[in-house]
Design a protein around this motif. Structure first.
Motif, PDB file in Angstrom:
ATOM      1  N   LEU A 164       0.858  -1.182   0.000  1.00 16.71           N
ATOM      2  CA  LEU A 164       0.000   0.000   0.000  1.00 16.71           C
ATOM      3  C   LEU A 164       0.895   1.234   0.000  1.00 16.71           C
ATOM      4  O   LEU A 164       1.837   1.329   0.796  1.00 16.71           O
ATOM      5  CB  LEU A 164      -0.918   0.006   1.221  1.00 16.71           C
ATOM      6  N   LEU A 165       0.622   2.186  -0.879  1.00 19.01           N
ATOM      7  CA  LEU A 165       1.430   3.392  -1.020  1.00 19.01           C
ATOM      8  C   LEU A 165       0.611   4.609  -0.603  1.00 19.01           C
ATOM      9  O   LEU A 165      -0.479   4.829  -1.124  1.00 19.01           O
ATOM     10  CB  LEU A 165       1.898   3.553  -2.466  1.00 19.01           C
ATOM     11  N   CYS A 166       1.149   5.385   0.340  1.00 14.56           N
ATOM     12  CA  CYS A 166       0.490   6.610   0.787  1.00 14.56           C
ATOM     13  C   CYS A 166       1.069   7.776  -0.015  1.00 14.56           C
ATOM     14  O   CYS A 166       2.247   8.119   0.113  1.00 14.56           O
ATOM     15  CB  CYS A 166       0.737   6.816   2.290  1.00 14.56           C
ATOM     16  N   ALA A 167       0.255   8.385  -0.864  1.00 19.66           N
ATOM     17  CA  ALA A 167       0.737   9.414  -1.778  1.00 19.66           C
ATOM     18  C   ALA A 167      -0.130  10.663  -1.693  1.00 19.66           C
ATOM     19  O   ALA A 167      -1.268  10.626  -1.219  1.00 19.66           O
ATOM     20  CB  ALA A 167       0.752   8.893  -3.212  1.00 19.66           C
ATOM     21  N   SER A 168       0.444  11.760  -2.160  1.00 11.81           N
ATOM     22  CA  SER A 168      -0.289  13.014  -2.240  1.00 11.81           C
ATOM     23  C   SER A 168      -0.435  13.385  -3.703  1.00 11.81           C
ATOM     24  O   SER A 168       0.081  12.709  -4.589  1.00 11.81           O
ATOM     25  CB  SER A 168       0.459  14.129  -1.500  1.00 11.81           C
ATOM     26  N   VAL A 169      -1.130  14.483  -3.964  1.00  9.56           N
ATOM     27  CA  VAL A 169      -1.279  14.938  -5.346  1.00  9.56           C
ATOM     28  C   VAL A 169       0.068  15.394  -5.896  1.00  9.56           C
ATOM     29  O   VAL A 169       0.246  15.496  -7.107  1.00  9.56           O
ATOM     30  CB  VAL A 169      -2.285  16.097  -5.442  1.00  9.56           C
ATOM     31  N   CYS A 170       1.015  15.666  -4.996  1.00 11.41           N
ATOM     32  CA  CYS A 170       2.338  16.125  -5.420  1.00 11.41           C
ATOM     33  C   CYS A 170       3.321  14.978  -5.605  1.00 11.41           C
ATOM     34  O   CYS A 170       3.925  14.815  -6.647  1.00 11.41           O
ATOM     35  CB  CYS A 170       2.906  17.104  -4.399  1.00 11.41           C
ATOM     36  N   THR A 171       3.462  14.171  -4.558  1.00 11.40           N
ATOM     37  CA  THR A 171       4.511  13.161  -4.584  1.00 11.40           C
ATOM     38  C   THR A 171       4.276  12.143  -3.487  1.00 11.40           C
ATOM     39  O   THR A 171       3.428  12.324  -2.625  1.00 11.40           O
ATOM     40  CB  THR A 171       5.892  13.814  -4.377  1.00 11.40           C
ATOM     41  N   PHE A 172       5.031  11.047  -3.537  1.00 11.34           N
ATOM     42  CA  PHE A 172       5.045  10.095  -2.435  1.00 11.34           C
ATOM     43  C   PHE A 172       6.466   9.954  -1.887  1.00 11.34           C
ATOM     44  O   PHE A 172       6.733   9.160  -0.992  1.00 11.34           O
ATOM     45  CB  PHE A 172       4.515   8.717  -2.879  1.00 11.34           C
ATOM     46  N   HIS A 173       7.413  10.733  -2.431  1.00  7.13           N
ATOM     47  CA  HIS A 173       8.797  10.692  -1.963  1.00  7.13           C
ATOM     48  C   HIS A 173       8.958  11.540  -0.693  1.00  7.13           C
ATOM     49  O   HIS A 173       8.296  12.553  -0.518  1.00  7.13           O
ATOM     50  CB  HIS A 173       9.753  11.209  -3.046  1.00  7.13           C
ATOM     51  N   GLN A 174       9.866  11.100   0.181  1.00  3.17           N
ATOM     52  CA  GLN A 174      10.265  11.863   1.369  1.00  3.17           C
ATOM     53  C   GLN A 174       9.071  12.223   2.260  1.00  3.17           C
ATOM     54  O   GLN A 174       9.073  13.263   2.902  1.00  3.17           O
ATOM     55  CB  GLN A 174      11.007  13.143   0.961  1.00  3.17           C
ATOM     56  N   LEU A 175       8.088  11.353   2.289  1.00  2.84           N
ATOM     57  CA  LEU A 175       6.932  11.599   3.139  1.00  2.84           C
ATOM     58  C   LEU A 175       7.031  10.755   4.403  1.00  2.84           C
ATOM     59  O   LEU A 175       7.244   9.546   4.333  1.00  2.84           O
ATOM     60  CB  LEU A 175       5.631  11.261   2.404  1.00  2.84           C
ATOM     61  N   GLU A 176       6.893  11.400   5.552  1.00  2.00           N
ATOM     62  CA  GLU A 176       6.790  10.677   6.815  1.00  2.00           C
ATOM     63  C   GLU A 176       5.314  10.628   7.181  1.00  2.00           C
ATOM     64  O   GLU A 176       4.693  11.665   7.415  1.00  2.00           O
ATOM     65  CB  GLU A 176       7.600  11.374   7.917  1.00  2.00           C
ATOM     66  N   VAL A 177       4.766   9.429   7.190  1.00  2.00           N
ATOM     67  CA  VAL A 177       3.329   9.290   7.395  1.00  2.00           C
ATOM     68  C   VAL A 177       3.040   8.405   8.603  1.00  2.00           C
ATOM     69  O   VAL A 177       3.920   7.721   9.122  1.00  2.00           O
ATOM     70  CB  VAL A 177       2.652   8.690   6.141  1.00  2.00           C
ATOM     71  N   THR A 178       1.799   8.461   9.026  1.00  2.00           N
ATOM     72  CA  THR A 178       1.304   7.555  10.062  1.00  2.00           C
ATOM     73  C   THR A 178       0.259   6.657   9.428  1.00  2.00           C
ATOM     74  O   THR A 178      -0.676   7.143   8.789  1.00  2.00           O
ATOM     75  CB  THR A 178       0.677   8.330  11.238  1.00  2.00           C
ATOM     76  N   TRP A 179       0.455   5.348   9.581  1.00  4.02           N
ATOM     77  CA  TRP A 179      -0.490   4.369   9.039  1.00  4.02           C
ATOM     78  C   TRP A 179      -1.464   3.924  10.140  1.00  4.02           C
ATOM     79  O   TRP A 179      -1.081   3.783  11.305  1.00  4.02           O
ATOM     80  CB  TRP A 179       0.246   3.146   8.504  1.00  4.02           C
ATOM     81  N   PHE A 180      -2.702   3.708   9.752  1.00  4.96           N
ATOM     82  CA  PHE A 180      -3.718   3.246  10.697  1.00  4.96           C
ATOM     83  C   PHE A 180      -4.419   2.019  10.133  1.00  4.96           C
ATOM     84  O   PHE A 180      -4.643   1.919   8.921  1.00  4.96           O
ATOM     85  CB  PHE A 180      -4.767   4.329  10.958  1.00  4.96           C
ATOM     86  N   LYS A 181      -4.739   1.092  11.021  1.00  7.76           N
ATOM     87  CA  LYS A 181      -5.555  -0.070  10.650  1.00  7.76           C
ATOM     88  C   LYS A 181      -6.714  -0.133  11.632  1.00  7.76           C
ATOM     89  O   LYS A 181      -6.497  -0.249  12.844  1.00  7.76           O
ATOM     90  CB  LYS A 181      -4.740  -1.360  10.709  1.00  7.76           C
ATOM     91  N   ASP A 182      -7.914   0.012  11.091  1.00  8.75           N
ATOM     92  CA  ASP A 182      -9.117   0.045  11.922  1.00  8.75           C
ATOM     93  C   ASP A 182      -9.017   1.108  13.016  1.00  8.75           C
ATOM     94  O   ASP A 182      -9.441   0.905  14.160  1.00  8.75           O
ATOM     95  CB  ASP A 182      -9.370  -1.331  12.550  1.00  8.75           C
ATOM     96  N   GLY A 183      -8.402   2.251  12.662  1.00  9.30           N
ATOM     97  CA  GLY A 183      -8.299   3.371  13.597  1.00  9.30           C
ATOM     98  C   GLY A 183      -7.131   3.306  14.549  1.00  9.30           C
ATOM     99  O   GLY A 183      -6.885   4.265  15.291  1.00  9.30           O
ATOM    100  N   HIS A 184      -6.345   2.226  14.522  1.00  5.90           N
ATOM    101  CA  HIS A 184      -5.207   2.085  15.428  1.00  5.90           C
ATOM    102  C   HIS A 184      -3.902   2.345  14.669  1.00  5.90           C
ATOM    103  O   HIS A 184      -3.698   1.806  13.573  1.00  5.90           O
ATOM    104  CB  HIS A 184      -5.173   0.688  16.051  1.00  5.90           C
ATOM    105  N   ALA A 185      -3.028   3.170  15.246  1.00  5.89           N
ATOM    106  CA  ALA A 185      -1.779   3.539  14.584  1.00  5.89           C
ATOM    107  C   ALA A 185      -0.841   2.334  14.487  1.00  5.89           C
ATOM    108  O   ALA A 185      -0.711   1.546  15.426  1.00  5.89           O
ATOM    109  CB  ALA A 185      -1.099   4.675  15.343  1.00  5.89           C
ATOM    110  N   LEU A 186      -0.175   2.203  13.339  1.00  6.89           N
ATOM    111  CA  LEU A 186       0.827   1.165  13.120  1.00  6.89           C
ATOM    112  C   LEU A 186       2.218   1.757  13.324  1.00  6.89           C
ATOM    113  O   LEU A 186       2.388   2.970  13.381  1.00  6.89           O
ATOM    114  CB  LEU A 186       0.690   0.589  11.710  1.00  6.89           C
ATOM    115  N   SER A 187       3.227   0.911  13.397  1.00  5.58           N
ATOM    116  CA  SER A 187       4.587   1.381  13.668  1.00  5.58           C
ATOM    117  C   SER A 187       5.274   1.939  12.426  1.00  5.58           C
ATOM    118  O   SER A 187       6.229   2.718  12.539  1.00  5.58           O
ATOM    119  CB  SER A 187       5.434   0.229  14.240  1.00  5.58           C
ATOM    120  N   GLU A 188       4.824   1.567  11.232  1.00  8.53           N
ATOM    121  CA  GLU A 188       5.469   2.028   9.995  1.00  8.53           C
ATOM    122  C   GLU A 188       5.271   3.534   9.793  1.00  8.53           C
ATOM    123  O   GLU A 188       4.200   4.074  10.058  1.00  8.53           O
ATOM    124  CB  GLU A 188       4.901   1.284   8.786  1.00  8.53           C
ATOM    125  N   THR A 189       6.329   4.216   9.319  1.00  9.56           N
ATOM    126  CA  THR A 189       6.270   5.662   9.080  1.00  9.56           C
ATOM    127  C   THR A 189       6.613   6.038   7.634  1.00  9.56           C
ATOM    128  O   THR A 189       6.513   7.197   7.271  1.00  9.56           O
ATOM    129  CB  THR A 189       7.227   6.412  10.024  1.00  9.56           C
TER     130      THR A 189
END
Length: 280
Positions: A164-189
């Protein structure tokens, strides 16, 4: 008169630019508010100049990045300057004083929606130079992140792998994101979430957002893991294993049966001998 002054100033700058360059691989870029953007840059300084009698060596003593200023001349404020100790910590100079002039902007804000230019200064004005083209940064302040899957099918089988790739309308490079599964935060950034050897526990609703801007949370991505069909190799292995176990059980049953029969015959023979000895 003011026009002529500007023209002479421009000619003076261009005259000093012979033999020196500042190169931006791209002159515009897009960044999401709260993300990190890097402005690649390389420069070639003037090594020396002739004063009519001898060749005078030059040394770069100052480099700076400015915002919305054509020549980066004082008193225009700079976003990063080797002569300044009060630069905004969001601006990180990844370059040096020789050839690399890359600038990184962290936690991009709306005020970064501007044109950035690099300037180098030597120990003699002959070595001063600014690339007037610059890099224009367009800040996207309202877009939500979106999730892109490596699989077109949201219903995947057990044992499969999906990214799964978290992207914006601009880019997906150099993005620090928070992933959630069923509303709970995951460790991946990182912007990519790799799910290997899927099982039923991986089923759920996934979302992501910029780590520094939770307003960018994406629309939910629903992932469903189904019990998939066993592959041929697995089926063959199961058949062979079952046949092997059946053979072992059969052989063990025969051995046990024969052992029991021998024991019964031995006991009967012994009883027969005891009966015969009593009669005599």
């Amino acid at each position: 008169m003011a026009v002529w002054d500007k023209l002479w100033g421009l000619l003076f700058l261009l005259a000093g630019a012979v033999g020196q360059t500042v190169i931006y691989p791209f002159t515009s870029t897009c960044a999401v508010r709260g993300s990190t953007v890097t402005l690649p840059c390389t420069f070639t300084p003037l090594k020396s100049f002739s004063d009519g009698q001898r060749e005078v060596p030059l040394k770069i003593v100052r480099v700076l990045w400015c915002q919305n200023n054509v020549f980066c001349l004082r008193p225009a404020p700079s976003v990063w300057d080797t002569d300044s100790k009060t630069s905004d910590p969001r601006y990180q100079y990844l370059g040096d004083m020789k050839t690399n002039c890359t600038l990184q902007i962290r936690d991009v804000q709306q005020r970064d929606n501007a044109t950035f230019r690099f300037r180098m200064e030597a120990d003699n004005p002959k070595g001063h130079f600014t690339n007037m083209i610059g890099v224009t940064v367009r800040v996207d302040d309202g877009s939500k992140m979106r999730i892109i899957s490596s699989s077109d099918d949201k219903k995947l089988s057990r044992g499969e792998t999906v990214t799964l790739l978290c992207a914006s309308v601009c880019t997906f490079h150099q993005l620090e994101v928070t992933w959630f599964k069923d509303g709970h935060a995951l460790s991946e950034t990182g912007p990519s979430l790799l799910l290997c050897s899927l099982n039923a526990e991986d089923s759920g609703s996934y979302t992501c957002a910029l780590k520094t801007n939770m307003e960018t949370v994406s629309e939910p991505y629903s992932l469903q893991v189904e019990a998939g069909n066993l592959d041929k190799l697995t089926v063959v292995r199961l058949v062979l294993f079952s046949a092997h176990m059946l053979l072992i059980v059969t052989v063990a049953s025969i051995i046990i049966k024969r052992t029991c029969c021998l024991q019964v015959r031995s006991r009967l023979a012994e009883e027969t001998r005891e009966t015969a000895s009593r009669r005599h």
